[in-house]
Each structure stands twice: as structure tokens, then as C-alpha cells.
Scaffold this active site. Structure first.
Site, mmCIF file in Angstrom:
data_model
loop_
_atom_site.group_PDB
_atom_site.id
_atom_site.type_symbol
_atom_site.label_atom_id
_atom_site.label_comp_id
_atom_site.label_asym_id
_atom_site.label_seq_id
_atom_site.Cartn_x
_atom_site.Cartn_y
_atom_site.Cartn_z
ATOM 1 N N CYS A 91 25.412 43.572 -43.468
ATOM 2 C CA CYS A 91 26.854 43.658 -43.249
ATOM 3 C C CYS A 91 27.503 43.980 -44.582
ATOM 4 O O CYS A 91 27.405 43.201 -45.530
ATOM 5 C CB CYS A 91 27.380 42.331 -42.700
ATOM 6 S SG CYS A 91 29.183 42.233 -42.590
ATOM 7 N N CYS A 200 29.101 50.755 -43.621
ATOM 8 C CA CYS A 200 29.045 49.701 -42.606
ATOM 9 C C CYS A 200 27.774 49.939 -41.811
ATOM 10 O O CYS A 200 27.489 51.085 -41.427
ATOM 11 C CB CYS A 200 30.271 49.759 -41.698
ATOM 12 S SG CYS A 200 30.214 48.608 -40.291
#
EC number: 5.1.1.3
Length: 292
Positions: A91, A200
């Protein structure tokens, strides 16, 4: 604290004398970290993995640093109870806002995706675009990491708040998603970037859409590939590489297991058995309510 429907303690059956057989923990806000898991399957086929998706609290990209730190500590505390030997923050938002703080608080190595991605980007180009969540873009983590390696590289960042919800809703093929992607990429294309970084871990799931909109000469960097390469090096350095056959991947989420399982099958090629972990007092996000 937390409770789990069935995941408690050391269910892998390894002993303290066999740390190499302990699992790697991987976590993300949702399905995005499955891009890292796929790379582990490819690059580290002997490693067992525990995957956690914090789906009750996604998206992370609009959260404050204080919220992200709370979420990450909840997850790492739980991972510690699962006796992991290493954790990968799959993440970018967590890597940007929490990694440097929490890696000093736990006794296992914690790897983030930003530095490996930045190193790979600098090797490929001099005009680098980064698409990410708004929180990652606001943190300037990629720009700082890239400039620490090569201050002469030009970097442009675009926060993309709609991407994660669209991916979690499995709207990859929706024409609206293409129009959103076009709007996010346009300022980077106007800057004549030569390299695009997926800032991302959800974004590789949009690869067909993004590739169709980018000039063909633009190289794409997926940090998931490079963080797993870094994992390989770290495991070798610490003498923690597993040479035994791996155990099946364990999946857990803070939100709806059925929803994650349905989303995960598309990216994994099999239907994962997903269990629920309840962090006490966790408010379910509006997106998770919409998905349920």
C-alpha cells in the site's frame, strides 16, 4: 484489540526453531495488494503468505496520517500474532505516511513499495509521472525518493481519488473509468513524460485502460515487481528464505469476506477462502457499505 472468526495464533505449525518457514505478511486497504501477492507467487514460490485487506476502512488515500498510523498499527499487531517473519506494506499510502515510524516499533522487517518503485523509475527515465492516491501525492514521497537518487530527474504527481473505489467496485471495463483515467493522465502526457509509476498497488489492475491512453514510448513501472525483488534480497540477507513447499495462502479482511473473495478471483485465478478479522470499534466505510 481484535477478534477473528478462525485465524488465531500460529496456525502454520512451524516451530520457533524454523523461522524460515514462517509466513510473509502482506497488507493493503483492499484488493490492490494482490498485485504484490502475484509477484510473490512468481518470484518467491516457496514462501507462505498471509494477506490482509483492510476493506472496512478503505480507501486509505483520503485518510489523515494519524488515521493511517492507527490502521497500520492495528494490522501489524495482528500480523505479529500470526508469527510473520516479514511484512510487506502493499500500500503506497501506508508506505508514504507510516513506514518510517512503525518499522522502529516491531521486531520483524517491514518493507514498503515506494523506494523500490523510485529506484526502478530512475533507471528508466528522466521525465517521470506518478499516479497515486491523493494522500500519497500530498506526501511527496515519490518525488523525494526519486530526487534522493537523482536530483536532476523531473517528477510530476497526480492524485487519483476515483481509481481505488472504481477498482474495488470491479468497474475496470466501465467507459466512465476510461474517461476518469484520461483526465488523470492528460496533464502528465502534456508534460511529455517518458516513464509512468503506478503509485498505488491497485493501479496495475487498470493496466489495459492506462496503456491504451498513454503514448507507446512511455515506460510503466509497477513497484509491486520491485518490492518483491527487495523482499528476496532481504530474506537472503537475514537467512530467512524458505526452502520447503509453501502452505496455502491465508486471506483475511476487516470488511466483507464474500465481497473480497468475489473480487479476488478475477485477479488470482482462483476463489480465495477469506476470513473476517474484527478490529474493535472499526467503523465500516461508506464504500464498503456500498459494496456489501
Amino acid at each position: 484489540m481484535y477478534s477473528s472468526s478462525s485465524i488465531e495464533g500460529n496456525l502454520y505449525g512451524f516451530s520457533a526453531q524454523e523461522p524460515q518457514r514462517a509466513p510473509i505478511g502482506v497488507f493493503d486497504s483492499g484488493v490492490g495488494g494482490l498485485t504484490v501477492l502475484r509477484q510473490i507467487y512468481r518470484q518467491l514460490p516457496n514462501e507462505s503468505v498471509i494477506y490482509f485487506g483492510d476493506t472496512a476502512r478503505l480507501p486509505y488515500g483520503i485518510r489523515s496520517q494519524a488515521e493511517i498510523l492507527t490502521f497500520v498499527r492495528d494490522i501489524l499487531d495482528w500480523m505479529q500474532q500470526q508469527h510473520v517473519k516479514m511484512v510487506v506494506m502493499a500500500c503506497n499510502t501506508s508506505s508514504a505516511l507510516a513506514l518510517d515510524i512503525v518499522r522502529e516499533e516491531y521486531d520483524f522487517p517491514i518493507l514498503g513499495v515506494i523506494l523500490p518503485g523510485a529506484k526502478a523509475a530512475v533507471q528508466q527515465g528522466k521525465r517521470i509521472g506518478v499516479i497515486s492516491t491523493p494522500a500519497t501525492a500530498k506526501s511527496n514521497a515519490y518525488r523525494q525518493a526519486i530526487w534522493e537518487i537523482d536530483p536532476n530527474v523531473e517528477v510530476w504527481q497526480v492524485g487519483c481519488p476515483e481509481f481505488v473505489p472504481l477498482i474495488e467496485q470491479n468497474r475496470i471495463q466501465d467507459p466512465y473509468t476510461t474517461e476518469v483515467a484520461r483526465a488523470y493522465l492528460e496533464p502528465l502526457i502534456q508534460q511529455d513524460i517518458d516513464t509512468l509509476v503506478y503509485g498505488c498497488t491497485h493501479y496495475p489492475l487498470l493496466a489495459p485502460v492506462l496503456r491504451s491512453l498513454l503514448p507507446p514510448q512511455v515506460k510503466i513501472i509497477d513497484p509491486a515487481v520491485h518490492v518483491v525483488t527487495a523482499c528476496t534480497q532481504e530474506l537472503d540477507l537475514l537467512g530467512l528464505s524458505n526452502t520447503h513447499p509453501p502452505l496455502p495462502t491465508r486471506f483475511a479482511v476487516s470488511g466483507c469476506p464474500q465481497q473480497f473473495s468475489q473480487s479476488g478471483v478475477h485477479w488470482l485465478g482462483y476463489t480465495p477462502l477469506v476470513e473476517a478479522v474484527d478490529f474493535a470499534g472499526v467503523p465500516v466505510s461508506q464504500l464498503q457499505q456500498d459494496l456489501a
